[in-house]
Design a protein around this motif. Structure first.
Motif, short mmCIF file in Angstrom:
data_model
loop_
_atom_site.label_atom_id
_atom_site.label_comp_id
_atom_site.label_asym_id
_atom_site.label_seq_id
_atom_site.Cartn_x
_atom_site.Cartn_y
_atom_site.Cartn_z
N GLU A 134 65.28 -62.51 -2.34
CA GLU A 134 65.17 -64.10 -3.38
C GLU A 134 63.97 -64.87 -1.76
O GLU A 134 63.87 -64.87 -0.73
CB GLU A 134 66.38 -64.92 -2.65
CG GLU A 134 65.91 -66.42 -3.90
CD GLU A 134 67.04 -67.00 -4.12
OE1 GLU A 134 67.19 -68.09 -4.81
OE2 GLU A 134 68.39 -66.50 -3.72
N ASP A 135 63.01 -65.45 -2.57
CA ASP A 135 62.39 -66.27 -1.90
C ASP A 135 62.69 -67.42 -1.58
O ASP A 135 62.27 -68.83 -2.54
CB ASP A 135 60.87 -66.13 -3.07
CG ASP A 135 59.66 -66.53 -1.97
OD1 ASP A 135 59.58 -67.42 -0.39
OD2 ASP A 135 57.99 -66.44 -2.20
N LEU A 136 62.96 -67.88 -0.40
CA LEU A 136 63.06 -69.36 0.02
C LEU A 136 62.50 -70.30 0.51
O LEU A 136 62.94 -70.72 0.94
CB LEU A 136 64.79 -68.85 0.36
CG LEU A 136 65.48 -68.74 -0.35
CD1 LEU A 136 67.28 -67.98 0.38
CD2 LEU A 136 66.19 -69.35 -1.70
N ARG A 137 61.06 -69.45 1.06
CA ARG A 137 60.33 -69.72 1.62
C ARG A 137 60.10 -71.82 1.11
O ARG A 137 60.07 -71.65 -0.06
CB ARG A 137 59.06 -69.25 1.79
CG ARG A 137 59.27 -67.77 2.43
CD ARG A 137 58.19 -67.13 2.99
NE ARG A 137 57.76 -66.68 1.34
CZ ARG A 137 56.53 -66.16 0.85
NH1 ARG A 137 55.74 -65.83 2.04
NH2 ARG A 137 56.58 -66.29 -0.79
N ALA A 166 60.20 -56.05 2.84
CA ALA A 166 61.29 -56.85 1.21
C ALA A 166 60.06 -57.72 0.58
O ALA A 166 59.53 -58.07 0.18
CB ALA A 166 62.43 -57.64 2.00
N ILE A 167 60.12 -57.15 -0.79
CA ILE A 167 59.73 -57.87 -2.11
C ILE A 167 60.50 -59.35 -2.41
O ILE A 167 61.79 -59.25 -2.74
CB ILE A 167 59.35 -57.28 -3.30
CG1 ILE A 167 58.25 -55.71 -2.85
CG2 ILE A 167 58.44 -57.75 -4.52
CD1 ILE A 167 58.37 -54.82 -3.84
N LEU A 168 59.13 -60.78 -2.71
CA LEU A 168 60.44 -61.46 -2.61
C LEU A 168 60.28 -62.66 -4.17
O LEU A 168 58.83 -62.00 -4.71
CB LEU A 168 59.24 -62.71 -1.68
CG LEU A 168 59.48 -61.89 0.05
CD1 LEU A 168 58.49 -63.07 0.59
CD2 LEU A 168 60.81 -62.18 0.08
N ILE A 169 60.82 -62.86 -4.52
CA ILE A 169 61.39 -63.24 -6.09
C ILE A 169 61.75 -64.40 -5.85
O ILE A 169 62.56 -65.16 -5.49
CB ILE A 169 62.23 -62.14 -6.76
CG1 ILE A 169 62.24 -60.36 -6.84
CG2 ILE A 169 62.64 -62.82 -8.50
CD1 ILE A 169 61.15 -60.58 -7.53
N ARG A 170 60.80 -64.95 -6.46
CA ARG A 170 61.20 -66.48 -6.98
C ARG A 170 60.84 -67.29 -8.40
O ARG A 170 59.76 -66.75 -9.43
CB ARG A 170 60.35 -67.37 -6.22
CG ARG A 170 59.91 -69.46 -6.08
CD ARG A 170 58.75 -69.42 -5.38
NE ARG A 170 58.64 -69.46 -4.33
CZ ARG A 170 59.16 -70.34 -2.82
NH1 ARG A 170 59.28 -70.92 -3.04
NH2 ARG A 170 58.16 -69.80 -1.90
N ASP A 171 62.09 -67.76 -8.51
CA ASP A 171 62.73 -67.83 -9.77
C ASP A 171 61.88 -66.89 -11.23
O ASP A 171 61.74 -66.84 -11.98
CB ASP A 171 61.08 -68.48 -10.83
CG ASP A 171 61.69 -70.13 -9.57
OD1 ASP A 171 63.13 -70.46 -9.47
OD2 ASP A 171 60.93 -71.40 -9.59
N GLY A 172 62.76 -65.63 -10.59
CA GLY A 172 62.50 -64.75 -11.74
C GLY A 172 61.33 -64.06 -11.69
O GLY A 172 61.32 -62.47 -11.85
N PHE A 173 60.72 -64.42 -10.77
CA PHE A 173 58.93 -63.20 -10.72
C PHE A 173 58.52 -63.48 -8.80
O PHE A 173 59.51 -63.75 -7.88
CB PHE A 173 57.73 -64.69 -11.14
CG PHE A 173 57.99 -65.01 -13.21
CD1 PHE A 173 57.70 -63.84 -13.65
CD2 PHE A 173 58.55 -65.70 -13.37
CE1 PHE A 173 57.69 -64.75 -14.87
CE2 PHE A 173 58.75 -65.84 -14.39
CZ PHE A 173 58.24 -65.22 -15.05
#
Length: 280
Positions: A134-137, A166-173
């Motif tokens: 998950e992208d939490l940056r 690690a591939i980051l996902i933010r809001d499903g994208f």
């Protein structure tokens, strides 16, 4: 080995960082990593311009011109007789008693050094594994700041899982990797996240997209859903030190046939870039 310390070239063992440097205490600064090929700083102008832009975005005012910084970095490479490797350059807001707010009279602190880089031939040939995180940056990922704690945490998580990235996902994208830009080949089209505040517009990314356009590859800068990513025919990443590397497995599931794809191989094959004379 010589290092650049503000305006001087000094021996590495003589370099010291003040305990009250805001970069040390707050991560209050910006940085760049520049690849060196055959003694030449690749895309030096683009990197130094981005360094100045990142500094300006967080209110650090660098003295002198971009060209002055470029000349110092060239001298640093020459001092250390670096043929193939890289340069790390960092700018912090300066030294001051520790408190969150700061005055306008601080003097930015500049440090830079060279290092060796091993070309990731095996990874480019065989491909690597990745995990999804998950992208939490924060929401200004376009600034190349020293605040990399979350990136470090997720990169470590990938490493402990036997993965490269690690591939980051933010809001499903998909946004990007912890230290790379991400591309997916979907129905023959290379897709990658738009260059906005949610990603760092990598210099290698920019050059790669230029090559794609000139070579006639179909490219769209558009969001990729997690589902689209997992169903992609090919996935690859790019960065200054990784160049271009195929992703062949995500969270234990193969990407496409589980081997580097045809389009990806065009970009990991350095001869293509040597031929066009722009990259790698």
């Amino acid at each position: 080995m010589k290092v650049l310390y503000n305006d001087d070239f000094i021996e590495k063992e003589d370099a010291r960082v003040d305990i009250e440097d805001r970069g040390y205490q707050f991560g209050d600064g910006v940085y760049e990593v520049i690849r060196v090929y055959n003694g030449t700083l690749f895309t030096l102008k683009e990197h130094t311009e981005r360094l100045f832009k990142s500094a300006k975005e967080i209110g650090i005012h660098l003295q002198g011109a971009v060209s002055d910084m470029e000349e110092k970095l060239k001298q640093l490479v020459a001092h250390n007789q670096l043929t193939d490797g890289g340069v790390y350059i960092q700018v912090t807001r300066g030294v001051a008693p520790r408190k969150h707010q700061y005055g306008n009279s601080l003097t930015p602190q500049i440090t830079a050094y060279t290092f060796q880089v091993k070309k990731p031939v095996h990874e480019q040939t065989a491909g690597v594994k990745a995990i999804i995180s998950e992208d939490l940056r924060w929401l200004r990922c376009d600034i190349k700041s020293l605040n990399l704690l979350y990136n470090v945490m997720e990169k470590q998580k990938a490493s402990e899982a036997g993965a490269f990235e690690a591939i980051l996902i933010r809001d499903g994208f998909v946004t990007e990797g912890t230290s790379s830009n991400v591309y997916a080949v979907i129905d023959g089209v290379i897709r990658t996240h738009p260059a906005n505040n949610l990603i760092l517009n990598g210099i290698t990314r920019r050059k790669l997209l230029e090559v794609c356009e000139e070579e006639g590859s179909s490219v769209k800068e558009t969001r990729i859903s997690k589902e689209e990513l997992l169903g992609a025919q090919e996935i690859f990443i790019s960065s200054t030190t990784a160049e271009v590397i195929p992703i062949v497995e995500i969270d234990g599931q193969p990407v496409g046939e589980g081997v580097p794809g045809e389009l990806t191989n065009q970009f990991t094959g350095t001869q293509l870039f040597l031929t066009v004379g722009r990259i790698f």
